[in-house]
Write a protein that holds these residues in place. Sequence first.
Motif, PDB file in Angstrom:
ATOM      1  N   ARG A   1       0.470  -1.006   0.157  1.00 30.14           N
ATOM      2  CA  ARG A   1       0.226  -0.637  -0.307  1.00 30.14           C
ATOM      3  C   ARG A   1       0.652   1.046   0.075  1.00 30.14           C
ATOM      4  O   ARG A   1       1.495   0.940   0.704  1.00 30.14           O
ATOM      5  N   THR A   2       0.272   1.849  -1.087  1.00 29.77           N
ATOM      6  CA  THR A   2       1.253   3.411  -0.864  1.00 29.77           C
ATOM      7  C   THR A   2       0.443   4.509  -1.139  1.00 29.77           C
ATOM      8  O   THR A   2      -0.980   4.154  -1.532  1.00 29.77           O
ATOM      9  N   THR A   3       0.815   5.946  -1.603  1.00 30.24           N
ATOM     10  CA  THR A   3       0.288   6.770  -1.999  1.00 30.24           C
ATOM     11  C   THR A   3       0.405   7.247  -3.841  1.00 30.24           C
ATOM     12  O   THR A   3       1.207   7.706  -4.221  1.00 30.24           O
ATOM     13  N   CYS A   4      -0.534   7.242  -4.306  1.00 31.08           N
ATOM     14  CA  CYS A   4      -0.143   7.943  -5.583  1.00 31.08           C
ATOM     15  C   CYS A   4       0.521   8.470  -5.738  1.00 31.08           C
ATOM     16  O   CYS A   4       0.872   9.772  -4.782  1.00 31.08           O
ATOM     17  N   THR A   5       1.125   8.707  -7.177  1.00 29.66           N
ATOM     18  CA  THR A   5       2.526  10.191  -7.829  1.00 29.66           C
ATOM     19  C   THR A   5       2.068  10.965  -8.503  1.00 29.66           C
ATOM     20  O   THR A   5       2.781  11.798  -8.540  1.00 29.66           O
ATOM     21  N   TYR A   6       1.211  10.726  -8.848  1.00 30.02           N
ATOM     22  CA  TYR A   6       0.496  11.407  -9.770  1.00 30.02           C
ATOM     23  C   TYR A   6      -0.352  12.904  -8.370  1.00 30.02           C
ATOM     24  O   TYR A   6      -1.488  11.645  -8.471  1.00 30.02           O
ATOM     25  N   CYS A   7      -0.490  13.950  -9.311  1.00 28.61           N
ATOM     26  CA  CYS A   7      -2.123  14.592  -8.719  1.00 28.61           C
ATOM     27  C   CYS A   7      -2.259  14.933  -7.027  1.00 28.61           C
ATOM     28  O   CYS A   7      -1.404  14.155  -6.545  1.00 28.61           O
TER      29      CYS A   7
ATOM     30  N   GLY B   1      -4.112  12.476  -3.816  1.00 27.16           N
ATOM     31  CA  GLY B   1      -3.634  11.589  -2.897  1.00 27.16           C
ATOM     32  C   GLY B   1      -4.149  10.211  -2.583  1.00 27.16           C
ATOM     33  O   GLY B   1      -4.252   9.393  -1.481  1.00 27.16           O
ATOM     34  N   CYS B   2      -4.521   9.579  -3.470  1.00 26.38           N
ATOM     35  CA  CYS B   2      -5.203   8.429  -3.889  1.00 26.38           C
ATOM     36  C   CYS B   2      -4.504   7.320  -3.306  1.00 26.38           C
ATOM     37  O   CYS B   2      -3.459   7.292  -3.316  1.00 26.38           O
ATOM     38  N   GLN B   3      -4.658   6.699  -2.246  1.00 24.95           N
ATOM     39  CA  GLN B   3      -3.573   5.542  -1.652  1.00 24.95           C
ATOM     40  C   GLN B   3      -4.623   4.172  -3.278  1.00 24.95           C
ATOM     41  O   GLN B   3      -5.386   3.696  -3.358  1.00 24.95           O
ATOM     42  N   ILE B   4      -3.419   3.519  -2.979  1.00 28.72           N
ATOM     43  CA  ILE B   4      -3.027   2.283  -3.794  1.00 28.72           C
ATOM     44  C   ILE B   4      -2.925   1.404  -3.500  1.00 28.72           C
ATOM     45  O   ILE B   4      -1.513   1.047  -2.363  1.00 28.72           O
ATOM     46  N   ASP B   5      -2.694  -0.261  -3.846  1.00 29.97           N
ATOM     47  CA  ASP B   5      -1.879  -0.613  -4.318  1.00 29.97           C
ATOM     48  C   ASP B   5      -1.546  -1.494  -5.049  1.00 29.97           C
ATOM     49  O   ASP B   5      -1.757  -1.588  -6.202  1.00 29.97           O
ATOM     50  N   LEU B   6      -0.467  -0.877  -5.058  1.00 30.05           N
ATOM     51  CA  LEU B   6       1.149  -1.378  -6.255  1.00 30.05           C
ATOM     52  C   LEU B   6       0.988  -3.826  -5.883  1.00 30.05           C
ATOM     53  O   LEU B   6       1.528  -3.595  -5.152  1.00 30.05           O
ATOM     54  N   LYS B   7       0.932  -3.054  -6.831  1.00 33.56           N
ATOM     55  CA  LYS B   7       1.014  -5.241  -7.063  1.00 33.56           C
ATOM     56  C   LYS B   7       1.543  -5.788  -7.633  1.00 33.56           C
ATOM     57  O   LYS B   7       2.112  -5.305  -9.244  1.00 33.56           O
ATOM     58  N   LEU B   8       2.648  -6.385  -7.425  1.00 35.13           N
ATOM     59  CA  LEU B   8       4.174  -6.411  -7.598  1.00 35.13           C
ATOM     60  C   LEU B   8       4.098  -8.185  -7.960  1.00 35.13           C
ATOM     61  O   LEU B   8       4.047  -9.235  -7.351  1.00 35.13           O
ATOM     62  N   ASP B   9       4.608  -8.450  -9.327  1.00 37.83           N
ATOM     63  CA  ASP B   9       4.902 -10.197  -9.854  1.00 37.83           C
ATOM     64  C   ASP B   9       6.322 -10.395  -8.602  1.00 37.83           C
ATOM     65  O   ASP B   9       7.173  -9.516  -8.188  1.00 37.83           O
ATOM     66  N   PRO B  10       5.745 -11.377  -7.233  1.00 33.84           N
ATOM     67  CA  PRO B  10       7.368 -11.861  -6.553  1.00 33.84           C
ATOM     68  C   PRO B  10       8.285 -12.081  -6.677  1.00 33.84           C
ATOM     69  O   PRO B  10       9.059 -12.707  -6.201  1.00 33.84           O
TER      70      PRO B  10
END
Lengths: 350, 534
Positions: free
Chosen positions: A219-225, A228-237
């Motif tokens: 979970r992090t904060t979006c880098t655009y605008c 400050g939308c809260q997003i989940d970055l989904k990563l390939d393990p």
Amino acid sequence: MVEFTLDGRTVTASDGELIVHAAARHGTFIPTLCHDDKLDPYGGCRMCVVDVEGAPRPMPACATRVAEGMAISTNGQITDYQRTLTEMLLSEHLNASPGGRPNELRDLATELGVDAPVILPDAKREEYDDRNQLMGYDPDACILCARCVRYTQEVMQCSALSLEGRGGHSRIVPTWGLSWLDTECELCGGCLSTCPTGAIYEKFEEGTERPESALEEVRTTCTYCGVGCQIDLKLDPGTKHIVKVTSKDEYLPNEGNLCVKGRFAFNFVHHPDRLTRPLVRGEDGELHPTTWEHALETAAAGLRKVIDEHGPQAVGFLSSARLTNEENYLIQKLARTGVGTNSVHSCEST
Amino acid sequence: MGRGASSNSIPEIENARFLFVIGSNTTEAHPVLALRIKKAVRNGATLVVADPRAIWLTKLAKRHLQLRPGTDVWLLNAMMHVILEEGLQDDEYIRANTVDFDAVREIVMRYTPEDAEKVTGVPAEAIRATAREYATERHAAIFYTLGITEHACGVDNIWSLSNLVLMTGHLGYESTGLNALRGQNNVQGLNDSGANPMYLPGYQAVDDPELRRKFSEAWGAEVPETPGYRLDQMMSGLHDGRVRALVLIGENPAQTEPNARHVEEGLGKLDFLLSQDIFLHDMTSKHAHVVLPASSFAEKDGTFTNTERRVSRVRRAAPLPGEAKTDLEIVLLLARALGTHWPEYPDAESVWNELADLAPAWYGLRYDRIEENGIQWPVPELGHPGTQFLHAPRPARPGGAKFYPVEYQRPIEEPDSEYPLVLSTGRTLYHYNSATMTMRESGITEKQEDPFFEISAEDASALGLAEGDWARLLSRRGALEARVHLSERVYPGLVWMALHFAEQKVNWLTHDVGDPLIGTPEFKISAVRVEPVA
């Protein structure tokens, strides 16, 4: 505040509360498919039906409001309805997971212990293709709950998607049969996020074997605008690359909504153009890769020379809104105490 | 009023009953916040949009006040004129919470809606109706962005809005207020953190000797007394030799600053240019002496502060490419190379704690409290719940919020026979600033890639231009080529272009005379000419 009976217990609901919400507050989970709290009550799929004493037929819990004295039953014959409905949906649901997104219908089937009794002869629907690269749609995974269409109409308030055709030929299409790129669609992917069966999915994930649940989530904060939308970055393990971005309804301030940039513009992170080594301009006037040690020495010497010859006021710092508060704090501290100037500003001073 | 931030919060928007959106193309610049505006309208609220362009929100608006660029002060003063003429002001609020009201009353009495119509192009009746609706609805909220600030009279515009808010007492409770929508992800935070020549962290004025002493003691090094240069002063300093070295951190002023050719010339004169960035761009590849490979948001820990003052966590998810380092690490290495003796900062949290210890409004805001959703400052003590809306129960400014009388100023550059069109600039939904990130996303460039500008069908046909044609735009500063987009959003005489295109930078055209007080450039008004490309 109203009082009602839920499976024999006397409990309360707030005025106008939907049965599905009141029941959940009292620990009774009623399965839904076409329901999304962001959307108006719809009552389309009937998965959430409950028995209401005195009502001639079962009522959808996602579209019926609790009334004083109501007697609601969520067990008994109701679970049979749910099993039958699930079987019916499964029998025309050929592709469980075209892009690896979660599939609430499959989850429900597992929970109820049912499977498709038959595959209907006309289950196969017309193939669908579109030239946009972001959102794919597989009619064979679609249960026609219209959450996507309603999201475009009610939340985005644009004309992007429609239900097309009748009966077994029904499917979702961009309005007027245009490409997703040519309607009013703003490519926010809200349709995809609300789809309960993953019929609309990230197109770049098409055919993936790996379910979304196998991805790492940060979970992090979006880098655009500045929203400050809260997003989940989904990563390939394995690769540790971001493969998709999602959000959740309980996140503030965006409540699970995202825009085209927040949801889809993440590939710059892993782009081959990324700078990977320090560069220092050589005698030949070109930038050359070098070590950190050399780059930092050159940087410090370059700044030191200007400070010595022209004073600290001859050095300016332009920081960035792309940086964190902590980084900006240290940059101003560096300007003020490392160099000795208050000249620290940014291109986003407004 | 006493705070450099939006007064109210994003979730409150949907419960506002009257929304006045001025100089904000919200659906493109703040798409997810705009969903709340859409929801408010769906809930029955009234929306009025004031903008030179017929932006998307005008579709939902009860009324679109299509004012001529730069005439905001006329429009707002005329609205206040109506409010006072009809006795719709909140006398009790004015008496109890504000100072200098009479100065504003005196000035706005000269700004009649009928005269305003001549200057702004907005019908007098529309001005009257909007003023009445705004003044008489308790849950009336104002939203503005760079359409208000990016003018040589940007500060005047903000003061006008502030006067309007104070006069009606629309401040200090839910679903109201004056809301500056911050354009970039952490603009609020970078100013909060002190990356500002006027303020130490937490808006503590550099020119206050007591505050300088406090920070000097905490840091074990003297905070300089000499005032720092603002961005615009640094840019002019490139040319007159005041500025000899520049440290650019994730910035490309040769694209984002006005009169960008001139900026680039200036950058070429520097004795030393250090760039810390994630990509090399045309300017750094030509002029930087040292380039340090830095981190994207996905590779670092820390916090961003959004437009409603909410401090939220940023978390490291992906590994850094190659030998790149986080910006935090780079600054620490650079500080050491410059001979500072800073304490150890093992992580971002330790840096945050130092900031919070020194900035009273952030004191109670610690990482353990924002593991889930963020908290809105001020958070003056540990355990404080954060602040959903400001200026409650009264304006933050000691002694009361101040009215600033404002007179209309003409734009710096107006169209003439040689450059007959007004050029305004902005952002689109699909790209972000200099677009180094979004232009690398093929799913998005498919929607929008080539530089384009909006022009009315009338102006285009007079020039023999059709949709998709390449045309040349010229100003006194420079020229560029872009595709024609016939648009009903602009009226004859107005053209509009986004700043995202690195190959054809709209800031080659804009002028660099900014606001006299804070230097904000007048991106919204330059005079240009359009020509077909032979």
